[in-house]
Motif scaffolding. Sequence first.
Motif, mmCIF file in Angstrom:
data_model
loop_
_atom_site.group_PDB
_atom_site.id
_atom_site.type_symbol
_atom_site.label_atom_id
_atom_site.label_comp_id
_atom_site.label_asym_id
_atom_site.label_seq_id
_atom_site.Cartn_x
_atom_site.Cartn_y
_atom_site.Cartn_z
ATOM 1 N N THR A 193 -19.244 41.709 71.189
ATOM 2 C CA THR A 193 -20.654 41.638 71.569
ATOM 3 C C THR A 193 -21.484 41.070 70.424
ATOM 4 O O THR A 193 -21.390 41.536 69.284
ATOM 5 C CB THR A 193 -21.186 43.030 71.941
ATOM 6 O OG1 THR A 193 -20.386 43.593 72.984
ATOM 7 C CG2 THR A 193 -22.642 42.947 72.395
ATOM 8 N N GLY A 194 -22.270 40.045 70.713
ATOM 9 C CA GLY A 194 -23.127 39.446 69.691
ATOM 10 C C GLY A 194 -22.411 38.454 68.800
ATOM 11 O O GLY A 194 -22.993 37.953 67.836
ATOM 12 N N LEU A 195 -21.158 38.136 69.131
ATOM 13 C CA LEU A 195 -20.380 37.195 68.326
ATOM 14 C C LEU A 195 -19.901 36.039 69.191
ATOM 15 O O LEU A 195 -19.757 36.177 70.405
ATOM 16 C CB LEU A 195 -19.161 37.889 67.708
ATOM 17 C CG LEU A 195 -19.398 39.164 66.906
ATOM 18 C CD1 LEU A 195 -18.064 39.736 66.439
ATOM 19 C CD2 LEU A 195 -20.320 38.891 65.722
ATOM 20 N N SER A 196 -19.627 34.900 68.567
ATOM 21 C CA SER A 196 -19.077 33.757 69.290
ATOM 22 C C SER A 196 -18.317 32.866 68.321
ATOM 23 O O SER A 196 -18.466 32.991 67.095
ATOM 24 C CB SER A 196 -20.186 32.961 69.992
ATOM 25 O OG SER A 196 -21.092 32.442 69.025
ATOM 26 N N VAL A 197 -17.499 31.991 68.884
ATOM 27 C CA VAL A 197 -16.750 31.032 68.068
ATOM 28 C C VAL A 197 -17.669 29.854 67.760
ATOM 29 O O VAL A 197 -18.167 29.184 68.662
ATOM 30 C CB VAL A 197 -15.485 30.552 68.800
ATOM 31 C CG1 VAL A 197 -14.801 29.433 68.010
ATOM 32 C CG2 VAL A 197 -14.528 31.717 69.016
ATOM 33 N N LEU A 198 -17.884 29.608 66.480
ATOM 34 C CA LEU A 198 -18.755 28.520 66.048
ATOM 35 C C LEU A 198 -17.982 27.215 65.905
ATOM 36 O O LEU A 198 -18.453 26.149 66.318
ATOM 37 C CB LEU A 198 -19.416 28.888 64.717
ATOM 38 C CG LEU A 198 -20.435 27.901 64.152
ATOM 39 C CD1 LEU A 198 -21.626 27.764 65.103
ATOM 40 C CD2 LEU A 198 -20.910 28.363 62.772
ATOM 41 N N VAL A 199 -16.787 27.287 65.320
ATOM 42 C CA VAL A 199 -15.902 26.120 65.177
ATOM 43 C C VAL A 199 -14.524 26.528 65.679
ATOM 44 O O VAL A 199 -13.880 27.391 65.073
ATOM 45 C CB VAL A 199 -15.815 25.641 63.713
ATOM 46 C CG1 VAL A 199 -14.862 24.448 63.606
ATOM 47 C CG2 VAL A 199 -17.185 25.279 63.166
ATOM 48 N N GLY A 200 -14.086 25.963 66.787
ATOM 49 C CA GLY A 200 -12.791 26.309 67.358
ATOM 50 C C GLY A 200 -11.634 25.802 66.520
ATOM 51 O O GLY A 200 -11.811 24.943 65.640
ATOM 52 N N GLN A 201 -10.431 26.287 66.814
ATOM 53 C CA GLN A 201 -9.291 25.939 65.974
ATOM 54 C C GLN A 201 -8.926 24.458 66.045
ATOM 55 O O GLN A 201 -8.483 23.873 65.046
ATOM 56 C CB GLN A 201 -8.082 26.794 66.305
ATOM 57 C CG GLN A 201 -7.540 26.666 67.711
ATOM 58 C CD GLN A 201 -6.332 27.572 67.922
ATOM 59 O OE1 GLN A 201 -6.205 28.612 67.301
ATOM 60 N NE2 GLN A 201 -5.440 27.162 68.812
ATOM 61 N N ASP A 202 -9.128 23.811 67.189
ATOM 62 C CA ASP A 202 -8.841 22.375 67.287
ATOM 63 C C ASP A 202 -9.778 21.582 66.380
ATOM 64 O O ASP A 202 -9.341 20.686 65.644
ATOM 65 C CB ASP A 202 -8.985 21.891 68.729
ATOM 66 C CG ASP A 202 -7.881 22.419 69.633
ATOM 67 O OD1 ASP A 202 -6.863 22.909 69.095
ATOM 68 O OD2 ASP A 202 -8.036 22.347 70.865
ATOM 69 N N ALA A 203 -11.064 21.897 66.439
ATOM 70 C CA ALA A 203 -12.042 21.204 65.600
ATOM 71 C C ALA A 203 -11.816 21.523 64.134
ATOM 72 O O ALA A 203 -12.005 20.670 63.257
ATOM 73 C CB ALA A 203 -13.462 21.598 66.022
ATOM 74 N N TYR A 204 -11.383 22.752 63.862
ATOM 75 C CA TYR A 204 -11.130 23.172 62.479
ATOM 76 C C TYR A 204 -10.007 22.326 61.874
ATOM 77 O O TYR A 204 -10.145 21.777 60.781
ATOM 78 C CB TYR A 204 -10.763 24.658 62.445
ATOM 79 C CG TYR A 204 -10.815 25.298 61.068
ATOM 80 C CD1 TYR A 204 -11.892 26.094 60.700
ATOM 81 C CD2 TYR A 204 -9.781 25.116 60.155
ATOM 82 C CE1 TYR A 204 -11.945 26.693 59.448
ATOM 83 C CE2 TYR A 204 -9.819 25.708 58.899
ATOM 84 C CZ TYR A 204 -10.909 26.493 58.545
ATOM 85 O OH TYR A 204 -10.948 27.071 57.298
ATOM 86 N N TYR A 205 -8.896 22.203 62.607
ATOM 87 C CA TYR A 205 -7.769 21.431 62.062
ATOM 88 C C TYR A 205 -8.093 19.940 61.997
ATOM 89 O O TYR A 205 -7.678 19.245 61.073
ATOM 90 C CB TYR A 205 -6.512 21.654 62.910
ATOM 91 C CG TYR A 205 -5.289 20.980 62.324
ATOM 92 C CD1 TYR A 205 -4.666 21.494 61.195
ATOM 93 C CD2 TYR A 205 -4.775 19.809 62.871
ATOM 94 C CE1 TYR A 205 -3.560 20.879 60.628
ATOM 95 C CE2 TYR A 205 -3.668 19.185 62.317
ATOM 96 C CZ TYR A 205 -3.063 19.723 61.196
ATOM 97 O OH TYR A 205 -1.976 19.098 60.631
#
Length: 336
Positions: A193-205
């Motif tokens: 709750t109150g959290l979200s993914v800012l940079v997904g793992q595909d974009a990260y790599y």
Amino acid sequence: MKHALAPALLALGLLGTAATAEPFRLVVTHLEPPVVPNSVMDLAVELGYFAREGVDVELVRVQQTPSAVAALQAGEGDMANIGVDALLQLTATDSADLVAVTSPNKSLPFLIAAKSDITDPAQLPGHSFGVGRLGSLDHSLSTKVLAAAGVDMETLDILALGQPPVRAQALAAGHVDATTMSIGVWLSLPDKTGLSVLVGQDAYYAAAPVVNKVNVVPRQVLDTRRADVEAVVRALVTLSRDFSNDPAAWAAAMAPYGGDLSPEQLQELATSFAGTWSVNGGMNADELRYTQDWIYATADFATTPKVTLDQWADFSIVDAVLAQLGVDETGDRPAR
């Protein structure tokens, strides 16, 4: 009499061959299958993939890369899954004659999670960001990832918090605004709750294509047991392709090792690995060069003698496997 002895002598010969055949010892740095694509090494044993390729693989379990290297140097292993930084250090100092032949899980499944009101990396300046420690792998990689998004890490309030689960808990408790963690840690958070993914793992790599670990063999093993090395890599590539095509099969195979992860979370995790399986052996020369350059830019390698890619990577095994199986176009580009 001669004919009567022939079957017995043949049987003795076959028994002698079986008795002298040595297993191929694969050294892994985990005590049970990890909930990442690297688990293909364990599961290839359990699911019979190595056996179908005609190689008897015995897993040798240690806890860290130095122990894996020591096992190879002591003749207690034929192949080991180790960190690229350790391989570069060994190559630069002539401490071991090892070469990378495949990478069953080249990327760390990192992502950046944040409070939900931070919806773009550009909003991070002035906020707190949790790292393992200053200069740690997650800190260094995230610096590159955020730089690619136009964010200078120096504009953030960096907090050294320790291991990913601790950082995740700090984020959930509101003690930090954003942090890096693995997809597994993210999924295991009981309350997002109150959290979200800012940079997904595909974009990260994509922003920091650093290869974390590779499977290495001593050059002597490559010379004397090439057929076995090729069979091991072929089994790992085949299983990686099967899991890529059917993520549910990986979730089912990992059910006994999922810990607190529910079957639904394991399935979600399996789906999140789409595009990250080493369906072509994980040996992309561009990514390996990028990794080498990135490692040499770190403080730990400031005085380390330079090496070249051909000193520590051998593409011939993967290329032989791909000549047999063909190239899988769904991911893991085998650039040379």
